[in-house]
Design an enzyme around this catalytic site. Structure first.
Site, short mmCIF file in Angstrom:
data_model
loop_
_atom_site.label_atom_id
_atom_site.label_comp_id
_atom_site.label_asym_id
_atom_site.label_seq_id
_atom_site.Cartn_x
_atom_site.Cartn_y
_atom_site.Cartn_z
N TYR A 56 0.84 -1.21 0.00
CA TYR A 56 0.00 0.00 0.00
C TYR A 56 0.87 1.26 0.00
O TYR A 56 1.58 1.53 0.96
CB TYR A 56 -0.92 0.03 1.23
CG TYR A 56 -1.94 -1.09 1.31
CD1 TYR A 56 -2.32 -1.82 0.18
CD2 TYR A 56 -2.55 -1.39 2.52
CE1 TYR A 56 -3.26 -2.84 0.28
CE2 TYR A 56 -3.50 -2.40 2.62
CZ TYR A 56 -3.84 -3.13 1.49
OH TYR A 56 -4.77 -4.13 1.60
N LEU A 204 -17.60 -2.05 2.12
CA LEU A 204 -18.50 -1.02 1.61
C LEU A 204 -18.47 -1.00 0.08
O LEU A 204 -18.81 0.02 -0.54
CB LEU A 204 -18.10 0.35 2.18
CG LEU A 204 -18.27 0.44 3.70
CD1 LEU A 204 -17.57 1.68 4.26
CD2 LEU A 204 -19.76 0.46 4.06
N GLY A 205 -18.08 -2.13 -0.51
CA GLY A 205 -18.06 -2.19 -1.98
C GLY A 205 -17.19 -1.11 -2.59
O GLY A 205 -17.59 -0.42 -3.51
N ARG A 206 -15.97 -0.97 -2.03
CA ARG A 206 -15.03 0.08 -2.48
C ARG A 206 -15.69 1.45 -2.41
O ARG A 206 -15.46 2.33 -3.25
CB ARG A 206 -14.51 -0.20 -3.90
CG ARG A 206 -13.80 -1.55 -4.00
CD ARG A 206 -13.38 -1.90 -5.41
NE ARG A 206 -13.21 -3.33 -5.55
CZ ARG A 206 -12.10 -4.00 -5.26
NH1 ARG A 206 -11.06 -3.35 -4.83
NH2 ARG A 206 -12.03 -5.31 -5.40
N PHE A 208 -18.91 2.14 -2.78
CA PHE A 208 -20.17 2.32 -3.49
C PHE A 208 -21.37 2.24 -2.55
O PHE A 208 -22.34 2.99 -2.68
CB PHE A 208 -20.33 1.27 -4.61
CG PHE A 208 -21.38 1.67 -5.62
CD1 PHE A 208 -21.06 2.49 -6.68
CD2 PHE A 208 -22.69 1.25 -5.47
CE1 PHE A 208 -22.03 2.90 -7.59
CE2 PHE A 208 -23.67 1.65 -6.37
CZ PHE A 208 -23.34 2.47 -7.43
P1 ATR Z 1 -11.56 -0.78 0.90
O1 ATR Z 1 -11.59 -1.99 1.75
O2 ATR Z 1 -11.04 -1.07 -0.47
O3 ATR Z 1 -10.91 0.39 1.56
P2 ATR Z 1 -14.35 -0.07 1.45
O4 ATR Z 1 -14.05 -0.22 2.89
O5 ATR Z 1 -15.44 -0.89 0.87
O6 ATR Z 1 -13.06 -0.37 0.58
O7 ATR Z 1 -14.64 1.45 1.09
C1 ATR Z 1 -13.67 2.46 1.26
C2 ATR Z 1 -14.18 3.74 0.65
O8 ATR Z 1 -15.39 4.14 1.31
C3 ATR Z 1 -13.24 4.90 0.78
O9 ATR Z 1 -13.30 5.64 -0.41
C4 ATR Z 1 -13.80 5.71 1.95
O10 ATR Z 1 -13.52 7.06 1.78
P3 ATR Z 1 -13.01 8.03 2.99
O11 ATR Z 1 -11.59 7.70 3.22
O12 ATR Z 1 -13.22 9.39 2.43
O13 ATR Z 1 -13.88 7.73 4.17
C5 ATR Z 1 -15.27 5.46 1.83
N1 ATR Z 1 -16.00 5.47 3.12
C6 ATR Z 1 -15.76 4.65 4.18
N2 ATR Z 1 -16.69 4.85 5.14
C7 ATR Z 1 -17.52 5.81 4.68
C8 ATR Z 1 -18.68 6.44 5.21
N3 ATR Z 1 -19.18 6.09 6.39
N4 ATR Z 1 -19.29 7.40 4.46
C9 ATR Z 1 -18.81 7.73 3.24
N5 ATR Z 1 -17.71 7.16 2.68
C10 ATR Z 1 -17.08 6.22 3.39
#
Ligand code: ATR
Length: 336
Positions: A56, A204-206, A208
């Protein structure tokens, strides 16, 4: 905070971990001060599982950042990191060679500034190295006191079986959410059969399922989702329609969509510890609100109706990475 045990490993962690990847790459630029404040806030509210990887960010940026933020809290936290994704061939590849495992571990320990890693994952299965050899090298790290527990990520049933026969595996970190349910076909049951805890990434579906994605062009330059098949074109429009219904359902329960998405995962079993990724305290607080949500039969049925299996348009993988890199990886057999 509530706490869970990862499978039968005895590794006790907060019911939600913090995914730290976005603090260094993947979803566009992140504010470093806010990222560190988010890690400190996570500690303050009882989160103990912090997830990073050597891949990362550039030159181990994420491990350095996480290590700096966790300094002074070593005994209160569970540090999970990973090896095995490497730059190469103009893109990214995998390396599960035993020498590489050993080198990566020492580098990660240095960058994190710790004398042991609590949970060490093979980030992706290397098709060219028998997994017994990779996990054998990981087991040596346990024996040497450098690592406490072992994990796999995006491993196939075959890989899980062979890895678990080599050394106990504490956790499987694979993509799982209402957005991506492939793991339910066969991998989940296999992991559970071996007492392996489940750590869903991209819960959180990346992003979405947070309901904050609206158009490809709104995503920052450098946001990997700009090339993701579900985040563009007709697929995106279809997915936004599904998301609108899911958001509506969340609101009827006075929840944010993020909370309902995470609550759905937590409801799948006490062996499930999602690691939503966020770089912001406010979003962390939102996500943690999912921990106290109790879903009933009626809620589960309504979720299934609004987001049935196969609801989303587009592949879950980034283009060109499906079979070899992202999909449930299988290594070649041990030579007989
Ligand atoms: P990953 O495991 O790949 O990190 P994820 O957990 O499904 O993916 O989603 C991460 C994304 O959701 C990030 O873009 C995060 O953005 P921020 O760093 O700006 O928070 C976003 N995200 C996480 N929690 C959130 C929430 N409660 N509301 C809005 N966006 C959120």
């Amino acid at each position: 905070m509530k706490y869970r045990t990862l499978g039968t490993s005895g590794l006790r962690v907060s019911a939600l971990g913090l995914g730290c990847m976005g603090m260094s790459n993947a979803y566009g630029p992140a504010d470093e001060a806010e990222s560190i404040a988010t890690i400190h806030h996570a500690i303050d509210i009882g989160i103990t599982l912090f997830d990073t990887a050597n891949a990362y960010g550039r030159d181990g940026h994420n491990e350095r950042l996480v290590g700096r933020a966790l300094a002074g809290h070593r005994d209160d936290v569970v540090i999970a990191t990973k090896f095995g994704i490497v730059a190469g061939g103009g893109g990214i590849g995998v390396n599960g060679h035993p020498d590489h495992v050993r080198e990566c571990c020492d580098e990660s320990l240095r960058r994190l500034g710790v004398d042991h890693i609590d949970l060490y994952y093979q980030h992706r299965v290397d098709p060219d190295v028998p997994i017994e050899e990779t996990v054998g090298a990981m087991a040596d790290l346990v024996a040497a006191g450098k690592v406490r527990h072992l994990g796999l990520s995006e491993a196939s049933v075959d890989s899980i079986e062979r890895a678990a026969a080599t050394h106990p595996i504490a956790a499987l970190q694979s993509e799982w959410s209402l957005w991506s349910r492939d793991i339910e076909v066969e991998v989940l049951a296999c992991a559970r059969k071996h007492g392996i805890g489940i750590v869903p990434y991209s819960p959180l579906g990346r992003g979405f399922l947070t309901g904050t994605v609206s158009a490809t062009d709104d995503m920052a330059a450098g946001d990997a989702r700009r090339t993701h098949p579900r985040f563009g074109g007709d697929e995106l429009q279809h997915n936004l329609d599904v998301m609108a219904a899911f958001r509506g359902l969340a609101h009827t329960k006075d929840l944010t969509p993020s909370q309902l998405a995470i609550a759905w995962l937590l409801d799948q079993g006490d062996d499930v510890v999602p690691i939503p990724g966020t770089t912001k305290r406010v979003n962390l607080d939102d996500n943690v609100g999912a921990i106290d949500v109790e879903l009933r039969v009626y809620d589960r049925a309504r979720i299934d109706k609004v987001v049935p299996l196969g609801a989303w348009a587009g592949d879950r993988f980034y283009p060109g990475r499906s079979a070899q890199f992202m999909g449930y990886g299988t290594s070649r057999p041990l030579a007989s």
